[in-house]
Design an enzyme around this catalytic site. Structure first.
Site, PDB file in Angstrom:
ATOM      1  N   ASP A  57       0.867  -1.172   0.000  1.00 15.87           N
ATOM      2  CA  ASP A  57       0.000   0.000   0.000  1.00 15.87           C
ATOM      3  C   ASP A  57       0.918   1.240   0.000  1.00 15.87           C
ATOM      4  O   ASP A  57       2.073   1.159   0.450  1.00 15.87           O
ATOM      5  CB  ASP A  57      -0.878  -0.026   1.259  1.00 15.87           C
ATOM      6  CG  ASP A  57      -1.604   1.277   1.469  1.00 15.87           C
ATOM      7  OD1 ASP A  57      -2.290   1.719   0.533  1.00 15.87           O
ATOM      8  OD2 ASP A  57      -1.476   1.863   2.565  1.00 15.87           O
ATOM      9  N   TYR A 117      -0.166   5.165   0.606  1.00 18.14           N
ATOM     10  CA  TYR A 117      -0.419   6.239   1.585  1.00 18.14           C
ATOM     11  C   TYR A 117      -0.661   5.668   2.977  1.00 18.14           C
ATOM     12  O   TYR A 117      -1.577   4.873   3.183  1.00 18.14           O
ATOM     13  CB  TYR A 117      -1.630   7.076   1.151  1.00 18.14           C
ATOM     14  CG  TYR A 117      -1.449   7.707  -0.214  1.00 18.14           C
ATOM     15  CD1 TYR A 117      -0.579   8.785  -0.391  1.00 18.14           C
ATOM     16  CD2 TYR A 117      -2.123   7.217  -1.324  1.00 18.14           C
ATOM     17  CE1 TYR A 117      -0.404   9.355  -1.636  1.00 18.14           C
ATOM     18  CE2 TYR A 117      -1.955   7.785  -2.582  1.00 18.14           C
ATOM     19  CZ  TYR A 117      -1.094   8.853  -2.735  1.00 18.14           C
ATOM     20  OH  TYR A 117      -0.922   9.408  -3.972  1.00 18.14           O
ATOM     21  N   ARG A 142      -7.461  13.401   6.128  1.00 16.12           N
ATOM     22  CA  ARG A 142      -7.205  11.993   5.814  1.00 16.12           C
ATOM     23  C   ARG A 142      -8.462  11.137   6.046  1.00 16.12           C
ATOM     24  O   ARG A 142      -8.815  10.286   5.232  1.00 16.12           O
ATOM     25  CB  ARG A 142      -6.035  11.475   6.670  1.00 16.12           C
ATOM     26  CG  ARG A 142      -5.804   9.972   6.616  1.00 16.12           C
ATOM     27  CD  ARG A 142      -5.401   9.490   5.240  1.00 16.12           C
ATOM     28  NE  ARG A 142      -4.974   8.089   5.275  1.00 16.12           N
ATOM     29  CZ  ARG A 142      -4.738   7.354   4.204  1.00 16.12           C
ATOM     30  NH1 ARG A 142      -4.889   7.864   2.987  1.00 16.12           N
ATOM     31  NH2 ARG A 142      -4.340   6.116   4.325  1.00 16.12           N
ATOM     32  N   SER A 186      -2.267   1.005  -5.080  1.00 17.80           N
ATOM     33  CA  SER A 186      -2.774   2.161  -4.320  1.00 17.80           C
ATOM     34  C   SER A 186      -4.060   2.716  -4.894  1.00 17.80           C
ATOM     35  O   SER A 186      -4.313   2.652  -6.101  1.00 17.80           O
ATOM     36  CB  SER A 186      -1.706   3.256  -4.326  1.00 17.80           C
ATOM     37  OG  SER A 186      -2.197   4.426  -3.712  1.00 17.80           O
ATOM     38  N   ASN A 187      -4.829   3.316  -3.990  1.00 19.26           N
ATOM     39  CA  ASN A 187      -5.984   4.119  -4.390  1.00 19.26           C
ATOM     40  C   ASN A 187      -5.556   5.369  -5.161  1.00 19.26           C
ATOM     41  O   ASN A 187      -6.379   5.996  -5.827  1.00 19.26           O
ATOM     42  CB  ASN A 187      -6.736   4.588  -3.139  1.00 19.26           C
ATOM     43  CG  ASN A 187      -7.678   3.531  -2.596  1.00 19.26           C
ATOM     44  OD1 ASN A 187      -8.013   2.568  -3.273  1.00 19.26           O
ATOM     45  ND2 ASN A 187      -8.122   3.737  -1.368  1.00 19.26           N
TER      46      ASN A 187
HETATM   47  C1  LAC Z   1      -3.724   3.755  -0.629  1.00 21.30           C
HETATM   48  C2  LAC Z   1      -4.571   4.218   0.525  1.00 21.30           C
HETATM   49  C3  LAC Z   1      -5.230   3.087   1.216  1.00 21.30           C
HETATM   50  O1  LAC Z   1      -2.562   4.135  -0.832  1.00 21.30           O
HETATM   51  O2  LAC Z   1      -3.928   4.950   1.460  1.00 21.30           O
HETATM   52  O3  LAC Z   1      -4.272   2.959  -1.384  1.00 21.30           O
END
Ligand code: LAC
Length: 221
Positions: A16, A18, A47, A121-122
């Site tokens: 992941d 973030y 956040r 990641s998102n």
């Molecule tokens: C990401 C979020 C979950 O990086 O923080 O996908």
């Protein structure tokens, strides 16, 4: 028959971004310089809303890129805290997201990793790619949910990583500090390492991480 899950010797690590590699709270100093005394509560609410909006938009089937979600979360958080946000402040704070600090355990741990490793990641590519570039970290793949237009923890997102890496899901170790994300990956079928830097309890989502670590340094132990 799929191979047995092997949390200790995976063929690939998927990280992941973030909150796991990149510290989303490194925006706090700039928030504080805009609104003295409000930096920490603003960074926290920003956040929290950013994550909520990803889940809410996924349920609504109204995907918007993470850059849009992050902007909207900042606008909401400022209004909720009674802070006036100028265009210049919005742009300045959004630009912080392109150069978030890495956690102190990240660079060394990743440099020791000889196994294939990727980010899932998102983050939309407009945010994620400049961030990875500015951090100097190297990955075999940087995978964004943007291709699928739905956010984690939707199972198809984790499946995208397995497909891109051409690796059986049982042979992938997913590494996240966001417990809900770690358990989403576990629900899909990855082996999961939860990096619990803050000594938090495990989320009650029907699964447990395979390993709970205090720091990324421990992933190779
Ligand atoms: C990401 C979020 C979950 O990086 O923080 O996908």
């Amino acid at each position: 028959m799929p191979a047995e899950a092997s949390p200790l010797s995976p063929e690939a690590f998927v990280f992941d971004a973030y909150g796991t590699l990149y510290d989303v709270y490194s925006v706090t100093a700039r928030c504080e310089s805009c609104w003295p005394g409000k930096g920490a509560p603003l960074a926290q609410l920003w956040r929290a809303k950013q994550l909520e909006y990803t889940w809410q938009r996924s349920l609504m089937q109204r995907y918007a890129p993470f850059s849009t979600v992050t902007r909207e979360a900042l606008a909401y958080a400022c209004e909720a805290l009674g802070l006036e946000l100028s265009v210049a402040q919005m742009e300045g704070l959004m630009s912080e997201y392109l150069r978030l600090a890495t956690y102190p355990d990240v660079t060394d741990s990743l440099s020791r990793l000889r196994t294939k490793h990727a980010i899932l990641s998102n983050g939309s590519p407009d945010m994620l790619l400049p961030l990875v570039e500015s951090s100097g970290l190297r990955f075999d793949a940087v995978i964004s949910v943007d291709e699928l237009k739905i956010f984690k923890p939707a199972p198809q997102v984790y499946e995208l990583a397995a497909k891109k890496l051409k690796t059986e899901k049982s042979q992938i170790a997913f590494v996240s500090s966001n417990c809900w994300d770690a358990l989403g990956a576990k629900s899909y079928g990855f082996s999961v390492y939860w990096i619990n830097r803050g000594n938090a309890p495990v989320e009650r989502l029907g699964f447990k991480p395979d390993r709970v670590l205090k720091s990324l340094d421990e992933i190779l132990q």
